[in-house]
Design a protein around this motif. Structure first.
Motif, PDB file in Angstrom:
ATOM      1  N   VAL A  46     -42.190  21.901   3.446  1.00 16.35           N
ATOM      2  CA  VAL A  46     -41.999  21.056   2.264  1.00 16.35           C
ATOM      3  C   VAL A  46     -40.984  21.709   1.335  1.00 16.35           C
ATOM      4  CG1 VAL A  46     -43.136  20.016   0.263  1.00 16.35           C
ATOM      5  CG2 VAL A  46     -44.333  20.169   2.442  1.00 16.35           C
ATOM      6  N   THR A  47     -39.928  20.957   1.010  1.00 16.11           N
ATOM      7  CA  THR A  47     -38.882  21.512   0.133  1.00 16.11           C
ATOM      8  C   THR A  47     -38.724  20.703  -1.144  1.00 16.11           C
ATOM      9  OG1 THR A  47     -37.207  20.207   1.297  1.00 16.11           O
ATOM     10  CG2 THR A  47     -37.598  22.463   2.072  1.00 16.11           C
ATOM     11  N   GLU A  48     -39.334  19.492  -1.206  1.00 15.93           N
ATOM     12  CA  GLU A  48     -39.182  18.664  -2.402  1.00 15.93           C
ATOM     13  C   GLU A  48     -40.018  19.227  -3.550  1.00 15.93           C
ATOM     14  OE1 GLU A  48     -40.776  16.773   0.282  1.00 15.93           O
ATOM     15  OE2 GLU A  48     -38.896  16.323   1.273  1.00 15.93           O
ATOM     16  N   GLU A  49     -39.546  18.986  -4.740  1.00 20.70           N
ATOM     17  CA  GLU A  49     -40.276  19.381  -5.933  1.00 20.70           C
ATOM     18  C   GLU A  49     -41.125  18.194  -6.392  1.00 20.70           C
ATOM     19  OE1 GLU A  49     -40.404  22.323  -7.635  1.00 20.70           O
ATOM     20  OE2 GLU A  49     -39.306  23.120  -5.916  1.00 20.70           O
ATOM     21  N   PRO A  50     -42.265  18.452  -7.017  1.00 25.71           N
ATOM     22  CA  PRO A  50     -43.079  17.343  -7.521  1.00 25.71           C
ATOM     23  C   PRO A  50     -42.353  16.603  -8.640  1.00 25.71           C
ATOM     24  CG  PRO A  50     -44.030  19.471  -8.123  1.00 25.71           C
ATOM     25  CD  PRO A  50     -42.859  19.753  -7.257  1.00 25.71           C
ATOM     26  N   VAL A  51     -42.604  15.296  -8.727  1.00 23.56           N
ATOM     27  CA  VAL A  51     -41.985  14.470  -9.763  1.00 23.56           C
ATOM     28  C   VAL A  51     -43.068  13.829 -10.606  1.00 23.56           C
ATOM     29  CG1 VAL A  51     -39.911  14.001  -8.432  1.00 23.56           C
ATOM     30  CG2 VAL A  51     -41.870  12.494  -8.206  1.00 23.56           C
TER      31      VAL A  51
END
Length: 116
Positions: A46-51
């Motif tokens: 997982v590379t996405e940051e939380p939004v």
């Protein structure tokens, strides 16, 4: 014959202890597994940051309904009555079990007197 039995038991005990295996260094085999290890492995790709979720709005949260003292007192009294009824039922059941045990003991004593 007794010596043969003794030697057989000693041999069986020796074989049982040998079957357990040797542990030269027990600390090398010990690895503590925690919840974090599998969780970290699962999250590695997982590379996405939380939004931020715009639909999650805490301004419209309703407050719980107020409870008046009379309603709370009535509920507490009802719960107390139920607890007392349960305790009375348990006491009656225990007394019945004790009476049954006494009756069984008396019957056993009476039957043992008849046999003798």
């Amino acid at each position: 014959m007794k010596n043969f039995t003794r030697f057989a038991l000693v041999g069986a005990a020796s074989a049982a202890l040998a079957a357990c295996g040797s542990s030269d260094d027990a600390s090398s085999d010990l690895e503590v597994d925690t919840v974090e290890i599998p969780a970290d492995e699962a999250l590695e790709p997982v590379t996405e940051e939380p939004v931020e979720d715009p639909a999650a709005n805490l301004d419209n949260v309703e407050e719980p309904a107020a409870v008046d003292t009379q309603t709370a007192t009535e509920a507490a009294d009802a719960a107390e009555d139920v607890a007392a009824a349960v305790e009375a039922a348990e006491a009656a059941e225990a007394a019945a079990a004790a009476d049954a045990a006494d009756a069984a003991a008396a019957a056993d004593a009476a039957s043992s007197l008849e046999v003798e």
